[in-house]
Design a protein around this motif. Structure first.
Motif, PDB file in Angstrom:
ATOM      1  N   SER A   1       0.826  -1.211   0.000  1.00 62.19           N
ATOM      2  CA  SER A   1       0.000   0.000   0.000  1.00 62.19           C
ATOM      3  C   SER A   1       0.860   1.260   0.000  1.00 62.19           C
ATOM      4  O   SER A   1       0.556   2.235  -0.692  1.00 62.19           O
ATOM      5  N   PHE A   2       1.944   1.244   0.772  1.00 62.25           N
ATOM      6  CA  PHE A   2       2.853   2.393   0.790  1.00 62.25           C
ATOM      7  C   PHE A   2       3.493   2.589  -0.580  1.00 62.25           C
ATOM      8  O   PHE A   2       3.619   3.723  -1.068  1.00 62.25           O
ATOM      9  N   LEU A   3       3.895   1.487  -1.225  1.00 62.56           N
ATOM     10  CA  LEU A   3       4.459   1.569  -2.581  1.00 62.56           C
ATOM     11  C   LEU A   3       3.453   2.158  -3.556  1.00 62.56           C
ATOM     12  O   LEU A   3       3.805   3.008  -4.398  1.00 62.56           O
ATOM     13  N   ASP A   4       2.204   1.721  -3.464  1.00 64.53           N
ATOM     14  CA  ASP A   4       1.169   2.240  -4.368  1.00 64.53           C
ATOM     15  C   ASP A   4       0.935   3.733  -4.149  1.00 64.53           C
ATOM     16  O   ASP A   4       0.735   4.484  -5.105  1.00 64.53           O
ATOM     17  N   LEU A   5       0.953   4.162  -2.903  1.00 60.81           N
ATOM     18  CA  LEU A   5       0.817   5.594  -2.603  1.00 60.81           C
ATOM     19  C   LEU A   5       1.951   6.393  -3.239  1.00 60.81           C
ATOM     20  O   LEU A   5       1.723   7.432  -3.870  1.00 60.81           O
ATOM     21  N   CYS A   6       3.172   5.909  -3.073  1.00 63.83           N
ATOM     22  CA  CYS A   6       4.338   6.604  -3.640  1.00 63.83           C
ATOM     23  C   CYS A   6       4.315   6.570  -5.163  1.00 63.83           C
ATOM     24  O   CYS A   6       4.637   7.569  -5.821  1.00 63.83           O
ATOM     25  N   TYR A   7       3.934   5.413  -5.719  1.00 63.90           N
ATOM     26  CA  TYR A   7       3.954   5.235  -7.172  1.00 63.90           C
ATOM     27  C   TYR A   7       2.989   6.205  -7.854  1.00 63.90           C
ATOM     28  O   TYR A   7       3.353   6.886  -8.822  1.00 63.90           O
ATOM     29  N   THR A   8       1.767   6.268  -7.361  1.00 68.20           N
ATOM     30  CA  THR A   8       0.796   7.169  -7.976  1.00 68.20           C
ATOM     31  C   THR A   8       1.185   8.629  -7.766  1.00 68.20           C
ATOM     32  O   THR A   8       1.054   9.456  -8.667  1.00 68.20           O
TER      33      THR A   8
ATOM     34  N   THR B   1      -0.426   2.801 -13.351  1.00 72.50           N
ATOM     35  CA  THR B   1      -0.073   3.907 -12.453  1.00 72.50           C
ATOM     36  C   THR B   1      -1.270   4.411 -11.651  1.00 72.50           C
ATOM     37  O   THR B   1      -1.087   5.028 -10.601  1.00 72.50           O
ATOM     38  N   ILE B   2      -2.490   4.165 -12.144  1.00 76.11           N
ATOM     39  CA  ILE B   2      -3.676   4.715 -11.474  1.00 76.11           C
ATOM     40  C   ILE B   2      -4.696   3.631 -11.116  1.00 76.11           C
ATOM     41  O   ILE B   2      -5.117   3.512  -9.963  1.00 76.11           O
ATOM     42  N   ILE B   3      -5.095   2.829 -12.110  1.00 74.94           N
ATOM     43  CA  ILE B   3      -6.176   1.856 -11.881  1.00 74.94           C
ATOM     44  C   ILE B   3      -5.755   0.768 -10.896  1.00 74.94           C
ATOM     45  O   ILE B   3      -6.457   0.492  -9.912  1.00 74.94           O
ATOM     46  N   THR B   4      -4.601   0.134 -11.135  1.00 76.14           N
ATOM     47  CA  THR B   4      -4.163  -0.963 -10.265  1.00 76.14           C
ATOM     48  C   THR B   4      -3.946  -0.521  -8.820  1.00 76.14           C
ATOM     49  O   THR B   4      -4.437  -1.176  -7.890  1.00 76.14           O
ATOM     50  N   PRO B   5      -3.221   0.608  -8.559  1.00 83.69           N
ATOM     51  CA  PRO B   5      -3.084   1.044  -7.158  1.00 83.69           C
ATOM     52  C   PRO B   5      -4.413   1.380  -6.485  1.00 83.69           C
ATOM     53  O   PRO B   5      -4.537   1.245  -5.271  1.00 83.69           O
ATOM     54  N   MET B   6      -5.403   1.812  -7.293  1.00 83.70           N
ATOM     55  CA  MET B   6      -6.723   2.092  -6.727  1.00 83.70           C
ATOM     56  C   MET B   6      -7.462   0.790  -6.399  1.00 83.70           C
ATOM     57  O   MET B   6      -8.163   0.698  -5.381  1.00 83.70           O
ATOM     58  N   LEU B   7      -7.302  -0.218  -7.260  1.00 83.68           N
ATOM     59  CA  LEU B   7      -8.026  -1.481  -7.078  1.00 83.68           C
ATOM     60  C   LEU B   7      -7.452  -2.351  -5.967  1.00 83.68           C
ATOM     61  O   LEU B   7      -8.184  -3.103  -5.331  1.00 83.68           O
ATOM     62  N   ASN B   8      -6.137  -2.261  -5.730  1.00 76.33           N
ATOM     63  CA  ASN B   8      -5.501  -3.145  -4.743  1.00 76.33           C
ATOM     64  C   ASN B   8      -6.179  -3.119  -3.371  1.00 76.33           C
ATOM     65  O   ASN B   8      -6.502  -4.186  -2.825  1.00 76.33           O
ATOM     66  N   PRO B   9      -6.446  -1.938  -2.779  1.00 77.82           N
ATOM     67  CA  PRO B   9      -7.139  -1.935  -1.484  1.00 77.82           C
ATOM     68  C   PRO B   9      -8.543  -2.530  -1.560  1.00 77.82           C
ATOM     69  O   PRO B   9      -8.977  -3.232  -0.642  1.00 77.82           O
ATOM     70  N   LEU B  10      -9.247  -2.258  -2.677  1.00 78.42           N
ATOM     71  CA  LEU B  10     -10.597  -2.820  -2.843  1.00 78.42           C
ATOM     72  C   LEU B  10     -10.549  -4.336  -2.926  1.00 78.42           C
ATOM     73  O   LEU B  10     -11.364  -5.032  -2.318  1.00 78.42           O
ATOM     74  N   ILE B  11      -9.577  -4.864  -3.681  1.00 84.36           N
ATOM     75  CA  ILE B  11      -9.446  -6.316  -3.836  1.00 84.36           C
ATOM     76  C   ILE B  11      -9.206  -6.976  -2.483  1.00 84.36           C
ATOM     77  O   ILE B  11      -9.849  -7.964  -2.118  1.00 84.36           O
ATOM     78  N   TYR B  12      -8.280  -6.414  -1.699  1.00 82.59           N
ATOM     79  CA  TYR B  12      -7.952  -7.012  -0.405  1.00 82.59           C
ATOM     80  C   TYR B  12      -9.065  -6.810   0.618  1.00 82.59           C
ATOM     81  O   TYR B  12      -9.295  -7.646   1.483  1.00 82.59           O
ATOM     82  N   THR B  13      -9.783  -5.683   0.509  1.00 84.01           N
ATOM     83  CA  THR B  13     -10.854  -5.395   1.476  1.00 84.01           C
ATOM     84  C   THR B  13     -12.098  -6.225   1.192  1.00 84.01           C
ATOM     85  O   THR B  13     -12.674  -6.851   2.084  1.00 84.01           O
ATOM     86  N   LEU B  14     -12.521  -6.245  -0.080  1.00 88.24           N
ATOM     87  CA  LEU B  14     -13.770  -6.917  -0.431  1.00 88.24           C
ATOM     88  C   LEU B  14     -13.662  -8.432  -0.294  1.00 88.24           C
ATOM     89  O   LEU B  14     -14.658  -9.105  -0.042  1.00 88.24           O
ATOM     90  N   ARG B  15     -12.457  -8.977  -0.476  1.00 80.95           N
ATOM     91  CA  ARG B  15     -12.279 -10.427  -0.451  1.00 80.95           C
ATOM     92  C   ARG B  15     -11.704 -10.930   0.875  1.00 80.95           C
ATOM     93  O   ARG B  15     -11.337 -12.089   0.987  1.00 80.95           O
TER      94      ARG B  15
END
Length: 312
Positions: A67-74, A279-293
């Motif tokens: 999650s920290f990597l995704d924050l920095c990446y975007t 750069t945008i879609i995947t970092p946004m989806l990662n928290p949703l994927i882990y949260t919803l599942r």
């Protein structure tokens, strides 16, 4: 046509999506929304992992890093893209471009290695459940995380150094919304097959080798799951690994398409839209994927929300 020492002393102009002016306003609105969701989602994952004792496990330790990597990446690309789309400023200095290239390559490389570590964690959880706590000792988890960060930084340093050594020619326009390696390679003004081959090997090592390790670990996981007789046990095992496998597919699918293409066949127009995905879609989806599942994350979220209502 001069080399970058003269022609590119002033920096670059990022073309972005200016060749599709009718899309710029739509992209600005959607990217602003997606970026906000990325910031909220990944910050929430990090906060929950720190606040809820039930999430003080190796899986969530590595998820915090992701999650920290995704924050920095975007954040390394999106704010500049939004400025570009608003037509306020499309320029970037040569030093700024090299710094962005290094940061983006480093974060992407670290994520590639971190996903391998997370696959190993899932392998230990499913295939060695009785020895899981012994195998995934906190010291080992910390060592693996540090190794992922150091390996990614070294890979980026090698590739960025090779890129800086290549003479660049032509107009100082980059047909992209950030400084990305394939677009830089298009500006090389000499026969650079040797340098490109070295860079290709570095990219293949950081993408293909980790992807192969992940496929191997999941082959062992699948065998272990098929040996489980109860359907409830199988569902739990698949639930443990499903989120990670989906994230892996999204990440490696888009990055391998971009970074392992021969320079001659790389389409800058297609590349921009594929880059939007990772750069945008995947970092946004990662928290949703882990949260919803994931029941643990949803439970922690409800617990924190309930605590907030009670205190209010």
């Amino acid at each position: 046509m001069g080399s970058f020492n003269t022609s590119f002393g002033e920096g670059f102009i990022l073309v972005g999506f200016s060749d599709w002016p009718q899309l710029e306003l739509i992209l600005f609105v959607f990217i602003s929304i997606f970026y906000s969701l990325t910031l909220i989602g990944n910050t929430t994952i990090i906060a929950l992992s720190r606040l809820d004792p039930r999430l003080h496990t190796p899986m969530y330790f590595f998820l915090c890093h992701l999650s920290f990597l995704d924050l920095c990446y975007t954040t390394s690309t999106v704010p500049q893209l939004l400025i570009n789309l608003s037509r306020l400023d499309r320029t970037i200095t040569y030093g700024g471009c090299v710094a962005q290239l290094f940061i983006v390559l480093a974060l992407g490389s670290i994520e590639s290695m971190l996903l391998v570590v997370m696959a190993f964690d899932r392998y230990a959880a499913v295939c060695r459940p009785l020895h899981y706590t012994t195998i995934m000792h906190p010291l080992l988890c910390l060592t693996l995380a540090i190794a992922a960060w150091m390996g990614g930084l070294m890979n980026s340093l090698i590739q960025t150094s090779l890129m800086m050594a290549m003479p660049l020619c032509g107009l100082h326009y980059l047909n992209h919304f950030f400084c990305e390696m394939p677009v830089f390679l298009k500006l090389a003004c000499e026969d650079t097959e040797g340098t490109e081959a070295k860079m290709f090997v570095a990219r293949a090592i950081i993408l293909v080798f980790p992807a192969a390790l992940i496929v191997g670990s999941y082959a062992h996981i699948a065998q272990a799951v098929l040996r489980i007789k109860s359907m409830a046990g199988r569902r739990k095992a698949f639930g443990t690994c499903g989120s990670h496998l989906l994230v892996v597919s999204l990440f490696y699918g888009s990055t391998i398409y971009t970074y392992l293409q021969p320079t001659g066949s790389y389409s800058e127009s297609e590349g921009k839209f594929v880059a939007l995905f990772y750069t945008i879609i995947t970092p946004m989806l990662n928290p949703l994927i882990y949260t919803l599942r994931n029941k643990d994350v949803k439970g922690a979220l409800k617990k924190i929300a309930g605590r907030g209502r009670n205190s209010g």
